[in-house]
Design a protein around this motif. Structure first.
Motif, PDB file in Angstrom:
ATOM      1  N   GLN A   1      -1.210  -2.436  17.897  1.00  0.00           N
ATOM      2  CA  GLN A   1      -2.163  -3.019  19.036  1.00  0.00           C
ATOM      3  C   GLN A   1      -3.468  -2.282  18.900  1.00  0.00           C
ATOM      4  O   GLN A   1      -4.790  -2.787  19.335  1.00  0.00           O
TER       5      GLN A   1
ATOM      6  N   PHE B   1       3.969   6.944  29.306  1.00  0.00           N
ATOM      7  CA  PHE B   1       3.911   5.717  29.356  1.00  0.00           C
ATOM      8  C   PHE B   1       4.788   5.076  28.094  1.00  0.00           C
ATOM      9  O   PHE B   1       5.378   4.030  28.489  1.00  0.00           O
ATOM     10  N   CYS B   2       4.752   5.747  27.270  1.00  0.00           N
ATOM     11  CA  CYS B   2       5.684   5.232  25.961  1.00  0.00           C
ATOM     12  C   CYS B   2       7.149   5.446  26.293  1.00  0.00           C
ATOM     13  O   CYS B   2       7.930   4.531  25.886  1.00  0.00           O
TER      14      CYS B   2
ATOM     15  N   THR C   1       8.358   5.715  29.441  1.00  0.00           N
ATOM     16  CA  THR C   1       8.652   4.624  30.427  1.00  0.00           C
ATOM     17  C   THR C   1       8.796   3.254  29.984  1.00  0.00           C
ATOM     18  O   THR C   1       9.690   2.461  30.377  1.00  0.00           O
ATOM     19  N   HIS C   2       8.299   2.814  29.096  1.00  0.00           N
ATOM     20  CA  HIS C   2       8.081   1.331  28.507  1.00  0.00           C
ATOM     21  C   HIS C   2       8.450   1.199  27.007  1.00  0.00           C
ATOM     22  O   HIS C   2       8.131   0.513  26.279  1.00  0.00           O
TER      23      HIS C   2
ATOM     24  N   GLU D   1      10.041  -2.167  25.854  1.00  0.00           N
ATOM     25  CA  GLU D   1       9.103  -3.158  25.807  1.00  0.00           C
ATOM     26  C   GLU D   1       8.063  -2.948  24.641  1.00  0.00           C
ATOM     27  O   GLU D   1       7.659  -3.947  23.805  1.00  0.00           O
ATOM     28  N   LEU D   2       7.660  -1.580  24.424  1.00  0.00           N
ATOM     29  CA  LEU D   2       6.689  -1.460  23.310  1.00  0.00           C
ATOM     30  C   LEU D   2       7.374  -1.320  21.801  1.00  0.00           C
ATOM     31  O   LEU D   2       6.899  -1.356  20.807  1.00  0.00           O
TER      32      LEU D   2
ATOM     33  N   GLN E   1       3.998  -9.373  25.237  1.00  0.00           N
ATOM     34  CA  GLN E   1       4.503  -8.485  26.337  1.00  0.00           C
ATOM     35  C   GLN E   1       4.097  -7.019  26.207  1.00  0.00           C
ATOM     36  O   GLN E   1       3.325  -6.183  27.059  1.00  0.00           O
ATOM     37  N   ALA E   2       4.102  -6.532  24.722  1.00  0.00           N
ATOM     38  CA  ALA E   2       3.605  -5.167  24.592  1.00  0.00           C
ATOM     39  C   ALA E   2       2.152  -5.176  24.511  1.00  0.00           C
ATOM     40  O   ALA E   2       1.492  -4.174  24.783  1.00  0.00           O
TER      41      ALA E   2
ATOM     42  N   LEU F   1       1.017  -4.620  27.998  1.00  0.00           N
ATOM     43  CA  LEU F   1       1.329  -3.058  28.537  1.00  0.00           C
ATOM     44  C   LEU F   1       0.068  -2.420  27.786  1.00  0.00           C
ATOM     45  O   LEU F   1      -0.223  -1.222  28.551  1.00  0.00           O
TER      46      LEU F   1
ATOM     47  N   GLU G   1      -3.049  -2.294  29.835  1.00  0.00           N
ATOM     48  CA  GLU G   1      -2.501  -1.660  31.025  1.00  0.00           C
ATOM     49  C   GLU G   1      -2.832  -0.120  30.762  1.00  0.00           C
ATOM     50  O   GLU G   1      -3.487   0.624  31.631  1.00  0.00           O
ATOM     51  N   LEU G   2      -2.337   0.321  29.747  1.00  0.00           N
ATOM     52  CA  LEU G   2      -2.481   1.579  29.209  1.00  0.00           C
ATOM     53  C   LEU G   2      -3.977   2.106  29.111  1.00  0.00           C
ATOM     54  O   LEU G   2      -4.442   3.226  29.604  1.00  0.00           O
TER      55      LEU G   2
END
Length: 577
Positions: free
Chosen positions: A252, A399-400, A402-403, A406-407, A421-422, A425, A428-429
């Motif tokens: 990303q 954050f990593c 929690t998700h 998904e990540l 989806q990632a 996120l 969002e981060l």
């Protein structure tokens, strides 16, 4: 002249069984002087381009700069397609690009492609990419970087059936994927899989997990649009489009960097680009900046912000980097690169003083700077400012966790649906960090940041890829006295990563583990087993494996193969007696 059909058949057999290229012979010449020198002089004077001459020089070991000097007189013709068919031509029926890959130089591969070389060429059903991966078995070749370079230049992975890199989180069987697995993927570009090349490629992929990681990454990477590629080509920025192949993880971050840079080029913006790289140490911030500079052929100045501006005179109207260690470094760099695209990497930016942050506002907004040495205004409108910081590590680590699902999926990556989806996120981060940055650096500075780019922690497979990268670096460092053999590198690298990875230290924690679990035992054993070390030492071979039950790394020196064979013969004779 009559061809030696026996010799030609032998050369083909060497290729089909071991992918060994023949030595290219120079053309017969009635001149006494060195053929290559005469030929180059003749070409540069008459304008004749002779591909064989270039290949002879490559096989002789000429440097990339030397080969470039031979091609540069023909640059206009090669890039205008007048002679592109020549650079894509063959020598002794072999595409010239194969000899470039044989050299082991990623720099030469990129240079050859810039003159029109076709990265998706093939010879006797073997693609250039497959050949480059097999070349990784040679300790002299920087194989993983060659493969990354080819992929970044658009090499297709269609010639490599997925069973060679899927599932990603295990080693391949010793003999490679089964016939049944490969039969599903049989096509024109994969005819080689039923021959000896299958075992060669399997050995290469098993000995260097980084290669399978790169193939898998290519399989889940969506190509950029034609418009993006056109913009990149127009501004000589095509190299940046494949930057993700030179890093582990951070897909990303790479996508965000490419997007913001392409947008700036498309808009024709004549103001500085300001980026915030946020993430824990050892997760690729510096590496991404360095690769950006390398792939765009831009000079990069790294600045330690710990002491930046601590004794600066801030009375002037422009940011006065002048006269104080790091400050003078930046001052001189900006002056030397005025009106030019360049990169200033401000490391540990959170440690800068508030007055420095305030003083940065004008140069990054207007692109103007006052050189304190001569009071001249410097145009830094094309400067790329990268502010690297660890200030938001707690937010990113939380954050990593929690998700996590998904990540990260167990690997490099995600399928395309999960990738979107990632990506959401990640945005969002980025927004979360930007809000925190206002409190940390103030709204005026944060408001001038074009993009906040978070750097995530590594997934287990990415951790293994980092370990493999470090093992490869160690192997090339020890190549003179010691050869490293890692028959099943994924298992070894997974064990190293499991033992050593720390999310707050990133790659540095894995590097320390490689040092303690592999380098130290290896060197200790090597020194203890010898009374003296000679420069004429033919070298030794060490095998690195992992105990399947205990998960412990084992470093064992292999005995000399010739002595082993002599011993077997002696024992056989003794048995007969």
């Amino acid at each position: 002249m009559k061809k030696n059909t026996k010799s030609t058949a032998s050369k083909k057999q060497q290729w089909d069984s071991a992918l060994i290229l023949p030595r290219v012979e120079k053309c017969a010449s009635d001149k006494d002087e060195d053929y290559a020198s005469f030929s180059y002089w003749f070409n540069s004077t008459s304008g004749v381009f002779n591909l064989r001459d270039i290949v002879v020089a490559i096989q002789r070991g000429d440097t990339c700069d030397r080969i470039r000097s031979l091609l540069s007189p023909h640059q206009t013709e090669l890039q205008s397609l007048k002679l592109k068919h020549e650079i894509c031509g063959t020598v002794d029926n072999i595409p010239a690009f194969f000899f470039v890959v044989e050299s082991g130089s990623a720099e030469m591969i990129r240079m050859w492609a810039s003159y029109g070389g076709e990265v998706n060429t093939e010879y006797r059903e073997v693609s250039l990419l497959v050949y480059a991966m097999v070349r990784c078995l040679s300790p002299k070749a920087d194989g993983p970087v060659m493969v990354a370079t080819l992929l970044s230049l658009g090499a297709s992975i269609d010639s490599v059936p997925p069973p060679f890199y899927l599932p990603i989180d295990q080693d391949l069987p010793e003999a490679g994927p089964s016939d049944a697995e490969l039969a599903v993927f049989k096509q024109a570009k994969t005819g080689w899989v039923l021959g000896p090349v299958r075992r060669l490629l399997t050995d290469a992929l098993n000995s260097c997990f980084t290669l399978r990681y790169a193939l898998h990454r290519a399989s889940i990477t969506e190509p950029l649009s034609g418009a993006n590629q056109a913009i990149a080509k127009k501004h000589s920025a095509t190299g940046l489009l494949g930057v993700h192949y030179f890093l582990v993880g951070q897909t990303q971050a790479c996508q965000s960097l490419v997007e913001i840079f392409m947008a700036q080029l498309a808009l024709g913006a004549d103001r500085p680009i300001i980026l915030l790289f946020a993430g824990p140490s050892g997760h690729g911030k510096t590496e991404l900046a360095q690769n950006m500079g390398k792939l765009l052929s831009l000079d990069l100045q790294t600045v330690d912000c710990t002491n930046l501006g601590t004794s600066m005179d801030l009375s002037g109207p422009f940011f006065p980097f002048a006269g104080y260690d790091q400050d003078s470094v930046v001052n001189n760099f900006l002056d030397e690169h005025k009106s030019q695209r360049s990169i200033v990497f401000l490391d540990e930016f959170e440690k800068t003083q508030p007055n420095v942050q305030e003083a940065l506002l004008l140069p990054i907004q207007s692109g103007l700077y006052l050189d304190r040495r001569n009071q001249q205004i410097v145009d830094c409108s094309k400067t790329i400012w990268i502010l690297a910081t660890n200030a938001f590590d707690d937010t990113i680590l939380s954050f990593c966790k929690t998700h996590y699902r998904e990540l990260f999926t167990n690997t490099v990556g995600l399928d395309k649906r999960e990738s979107h989806q990632a990506r959401a996120l990640g945005k969002e981060l980025s927004a979360m960090i930007k809000k925190e940055a206002i409190g940390k650096f103030g709204a005026p500075l944060t408001g001038r940041i074009a993009s906040v780019i978070p750097f995530l922690t590594f997934s287990p497979t990415e951790q293994a890829a980092v370990a493999c990268k470090e093992m490869d670096r160690l192997g090339r460092k020890l190549a003179r006295p010691v050869k490293l053999q890692i028959p099943f590198s994924y298992s070894v690298c997974k064990a190293l990563a499991s033992q050593g990875y720390d999310e707050q230290l990133g790659a540095r924690s894995i590097i320390n583990t490689v040092d303690s679990e592999v380098a130290l035992p290896l060197v200790t054993h090597y020194l203890a087993a010898r009374e003296e070390i000679s420069e004429d030492d033919e070298g030794s071979c060490f095998t690195i494996t992992v105990d399947a039950d205990l998960g412990m790394i084992e470093v064992v020196e292999k005995q000399d193969t010739l002595l082993d064979e002599v011993g077997l013969i002696f024992n056989s004779l003794r048995g007969r007696i």
